[in-house]
Scaffold this active site. Structure first.
Site, PDB file in Angstrom:
ATOM      1  N   ARG A  31       0.805  -1.235   0.000  1.00  0.00           N
ATOM      2  CA  ARG A  31       0.000   0.000   0.000  1.00  0.00           C
ATOM      3  C   ARG A  31       0.833   1.278   0.000  1.00  0.00           C
ATOM      4  NH1 ARG A  31      -2.615  -3.440  -1.392  1.00  0.00           N
ATOM      5  NH2 ARG A  31      -4.532  -4.269  -0.499  1.00  0.00           N
TER       6      ARG A  31
ATOM      7  N   SER B  23     -10.541  -0.066   3.816  1.00  0.00           N
ATOM      8  CA  SER B  23      -9.794  -0.474   5.016  1.00  0.00           C
ATOM      9  C   SER B  23      -9.087   0.725   5.640  1.00  0.00           C
ATOM     10  CB  SER B  23      -8.742  -1.519   4.646  1.00  0.00           C
ATOM     11  OG  SER B  23      -9.391  -2.693   4.208  1.00  0.00           O
TER      12      SER B  23
ATOM     13  N   GLU C 160      -3.954   2.998   6.734  1.00  0.00           N
ATOM     14  CA  GLU C 160      -3.888   2.978   5.274  1.00  0.00           C
ATOM     15  C   GLU C 160      -4.498   4.290   4.757  1.00  0.00           C
ATOM     16  OE1 GLU C 160      -5.031  -0.745   3.486  1.00  0.00           O
ATOM     17  OE2 GLU C 160      -5.835   0.267   1.723  1.00  0.00           O
TER      18      GLU C 160
HETATM   19  P1  FAD Z   1      -7.108   9.558  -3.259  1.00  0.00           P
HETATM   20  O1  FAD Z   1      -7.863   8.952  -2.134  1.00  0.00           O
HETATM   21  O2  FAD Z   1      -7.643  10.787  -3.855  1.00  0.00           O
HETATM   22  O3  FAD Z   1      -5.595   9.798  -2.798  1.00  0.00           O
HETATM   23  C1  FAD Z   1      -4.843   8.767  -2.204  1.00  0.00           C
HETATM   24  C2  FAD Z   1      -3.360   9.152  -2.261  1.00  0.00           C
HETATM   25  O4  FAD Z   1      -2.930   9.152  -3.613  1.00  0.00           O
HETATM   26  C3  FAD Z   1      -3.083  10.567  -1.744  1.00  0.00           C
HETATM   27  O5  FAD Z   1      -1.834  10.546  -1.111  1.00  0.00           O
HETATM   28  C4  FAD Z   1      -3.022  11.411  -3.013  1.00  0.00           C
HETATM   29  O6  FAD Z   1      -2.187  12.535  -2.850  1.00  0.00           O
HETATM   30  C5  FAD Z   1      -2.410  10.421  -3.997  1.00  0.00           C
HETATM   31  N1  FAD Z   1      -2.788  10.628  -5.401  1.00  0.00           N
HETATM   32  C6  FAD Z   1      -3.993  10.382  -5.973  1.00  0.00           C
HETATM   33  N2  FAD Z   1      -3.937  10.616  -7.309  1.00  0.00           N
HETATM   34  C7  FAD Z   1      -2.679  11.026  -7.575  1.00  0.00           C
HETATM   35  C8  FAD Z   1      -1.977  11.411  -8.772  1.00  0.00           C
HETATM   36  N3  FAD Z   1      -2.572  11.416  -9.992  1.00  0.00           N
HETATM   37  N4  FAD Z   1      -0.676  11.766  -8.667  1.00  0.00           N
HETATM   38  C9  FAD Z   1      -0.054  11.768  -7.476  1.00  0.00           C
HETATM   39  N5  FAD Z   1      -0.648  11.438  -6.320  1.00  0.00           N
HETATM   40  C10 FAD Z   1      -1.953  11.047  -6.369  1.00  0.00           C
HETATM   41  N6  FAD Z   1      -7.760   0.125  -1.576  1.00  0.00           N
HETATM   42  C11 FAD Z   1      -7.133  -1.052  -1.856  1.00  0.00           C
HETATM   43  O7  FAD Z   1      -5.906  -1.078  -2.026  1.00  0.00           O
HETATM   44  N7  FAD Z   1      -7.832  -2.218  -1.942  1.00  0.00           N
HETATM   45  C12 FAD Z   1      -9.176  -2.268  -1.757  1.00  0.00           C
HETATM   46  O8  FAD Z   1      -9.753  -3.340  -1.873  1.00  0.00           O
HETATM   47  C13 FAD Z   1      -9.863  -1.032  -1.478  1.00  0.00           C
HETATM   48  N8  FAD Z   1     -11.197  -1.034  -1.253  1.00  0.00           N
HETATM   49  C14 FAD Z   1     -11.836   0.143  -1.002  1.00  0.00           C
HETATM   50  C15 FAD Z   1     -13.223   0.128  -0.808  1.00  0.00           C
HETATM   51  C16 FAD Z   1     -13.905   1.305  -0.563  1.00  0.00           C
HETATM   52  C17 FAD Z   1     -15.404   1.268  -0.360  1.00  0.00           C
HETATM   53  C18 FAD Z   1     -13.210   2.539  -0.518  1.00  0.00           C
HETATM   54  C19 FAD Z   1     -13.946   3.830  -0.301  1.00  0.00           C
HETATM   55  C20 FAD Z   1     -11.833   2.557  -0.685  1.00  0.00           C
HETATM   56  C21 FAD Z   1     -11.123   1.363  -0.929  1.00  0.00           C
HETATM   57  N9  FAD Z   1      -9.739   1.340  -1.111  1.00  0.00           N
HETATM   58  C22 FAD Z   1      -9.093   0.154  -1.396  1.00  0.00           C
HETATM   59  C23 FAD Z   1      -8.951   2.581  -0.961  1.00  0.00           C
HETATM   60  C24 FAD Z   1      -8.797   3.412  -2.239  1.00  0.00           C
HETATM   61  O9  FAD Z   1      -9.803   3.119  -3.192  1.00  0.00           O
HETATM   62  C25 FAD Z   1      -7.414   3.210  -2.881  1.00  0.00           C
HETATM   63  O10 FAD Z   1      -6.390   3.577  -1.990  1.00  0.00           O
HETATM   64  C26 FAD Z   1      -7.267   4.032  -4.173  1.00  0.00           C
HETATM   65  O11 FAD Z   1      -6.074   3.629  -4.789  1.00  0.00           O
HETATM   66  C27 FAD Z   1      -7.240   5.543  -3.942  1.00  0.00           C
HETATM   67  O12 FAD Z   1      -7.359   6.193  -5.191  1.00  0.00           O
HETATM   68  P2  FAD Z   1      -7.935   7.691  -5.281  1.00  0.00           P
HETATM   69  O13 FAD Z   1      -7.838   8.121  -6.692  1.00  0.00           O
HETATM   70  O14 FAD Z   1      -9.278   7.761  -4.670  1.00  0.00           O
HETATM   71  O15 FAD Z   1      -6.873   8.466  -4.403  1.00  0.00           O
END
Ligand code: FAD
Length: 310
Positions: free
Chosen positions: A179, A229, A301
């Site tokens: 992660r 999580s 996380e």
């Molecule tokens: P954000 O939440 O917007 O940001 C997360 C991090 O990434 C921050 O540090 C941000 O600065 C950085 N970031 C985002 N985009 C960029 C970019 N383009 N360039 C540089 N930095 C960036 N995660 C898992 O690993 N496995 C799962 O099974 C999982 N299940 C989930 C279920 C639910 C219902 C929810 C709500 C979340 C879940 N997640 C899971 C967590 C989440 O979906 C992941 O961590 C996902 O990768 C985050 O992506 P995001 O675009 O929403 O990032």
């Protein structure tokens, strides 16, 4: 002149959208969080160069936001500039000769997987049900029981805000851990990702995705806002984070309108109108008790944005 005046005065040079005093609760899966003085939704590289200029001229701090699915924003909001990447690059294109699939960082995982199921692009099934963007998935090295993003990431392009230039990392130059990544410098905005896919029967991809989504629906509290999580699994202990929360008797425990979900105790859900402070209080409670009672260090996380009292 305030920092934000610079952005107002130069707004006509920006192709994307600028939103002043934007509530961040609209941009997080938790539906929680105060406002930012300015959210910028850049549309391409020239917008990123413009943002770099504004940051340099004004000295404002900034945060890079994907789709906000792994983020807890303070009730007080965030006093800096939020750069939301959701319109930066939404392209998806396959180089059939190399089986490399290039996706813009703004592409939602759900859209990418829908397309993968139509086209028979196997290899990304390990992201089934992860609700983020391609950029967020790489930064977080997101994954499921089927694997992690790093297994299929072949090349990453990112715009370095501090240097105002694009940089490309080949597979051999990247490093990932559970992660997290260990290769992108501070201020790097992921703009695109090349994935190694395996062409296969579309029905086969669809079957795996359907099965995984069904399994998630039956084990996760999908009807309430959450960040997925909250804690990483403390792998050295051989326990999963939900087992630690259960051993502490915290499944179902509620503070304000935030609750360790009955259905999956490593999820903290917003039961309606929960505050960031409520969610954070539950996290701190579990961390303190895990350490004191079980000798286990729980690590979040979820990412935080803005000021928190803890
Ligand atoms: P954000 O939440 O917007 O940001 C997360 C991090 O990434 C921050 O540090 C941000 O600065 C950085 N970031 C985002 N985009 C960029 C970019 N383009 N360039 C540089 N930095 C960036 N995660 C898992 O690993 N496995 C799962 O099974 C999982 N299940 C989930 C279920 C639910 C219902 C929810 C709500 C979340 C879940 N997640 C899971 C967590 C989440 O979906 C992941 O961590 C996902 O990768 C985050 O992506 P995001 O675009 O929403 O990032």
């Amino acid at each position: 002149m305030t920092a934000w005046q610079w952005f107002r005065e130069h707004a006509s040079e920006f192709q994307g959208e600028l939103r002043f005093d934007e509530p961040l609760s609209r941009h997080t899966y938790y539906r929680i969080g105060g406002a930012t003085p300015l959210m910028a939704l850049p549309k391409g590289e020239s917008d990123l160069a413009w943002l770099k200029q504004g940051i340099e001229q004004t000295g404002v701090e900034f945060f890079i936001l994907g789709l906000g699915s792994n983020l807890l924003v303070s009730d007080e909001g965030y006093p800096g500039l939020v750069i939301k990447t959701s319109r930066l690059d939404l392209s998806i294109g396959l180089d059939a000769s190399s089986s490399l699939l290039r996706t813009g960082a703004s592409v939602a995982v759900s859209s990418l997987l829908r397309r993968a199921a139509q086209e028979g692009w196997s290899g990304l099934e390990c992201l089934a049900g992860v609700p983020g963007s391609v950029g967020g998935v790489v930064v977080m090295n997101a994954g499921t029981h089927l694997g992690e993003a790093q297994e299929r990431v072949h090349r990453v392009g990112a715009y370095l805000l501090h240097a105002a230039q694009l940089q490309v990392w080949d597979r051999s130059e990247m490093a990932f851990e559970y992660r997290r990544h260990r290769f992108l410098p501070e201020g790097a905005i992921v703009t695109w990702v090349d994935w190694k896919i395996t062409p296969t029967d579309p029905q086969q991809v669809k079957r795996v995705l359907d099965e995984t989504l069904e399994r998630r629906k039956s084990t996760q509290p999908v009807d309430f806002p959450s960040c997925g999580s909250v804690f990483k699994n403390p792998r050295a202990t051989g326990l999963r984070a939900w087992q630690v929360v259960d051993r502490l008797g915290l499944r179902g425990h509620q503070i304000g309108n935030a609750q360790f979900a009955e259905k999956h105790s490593n999820f903290i859900i917003n039961r309606g109108g929960a505050l960031a402070a409520d969610v954070r209080a539950l996290i701190e409670l579990a961390k303190a008790r895990a350490k004191a009672e079980l000798g286990i260090e729980l690590e979040e996380e979820v990412k935080y944005l803005g000021p928190f009292r803890f």
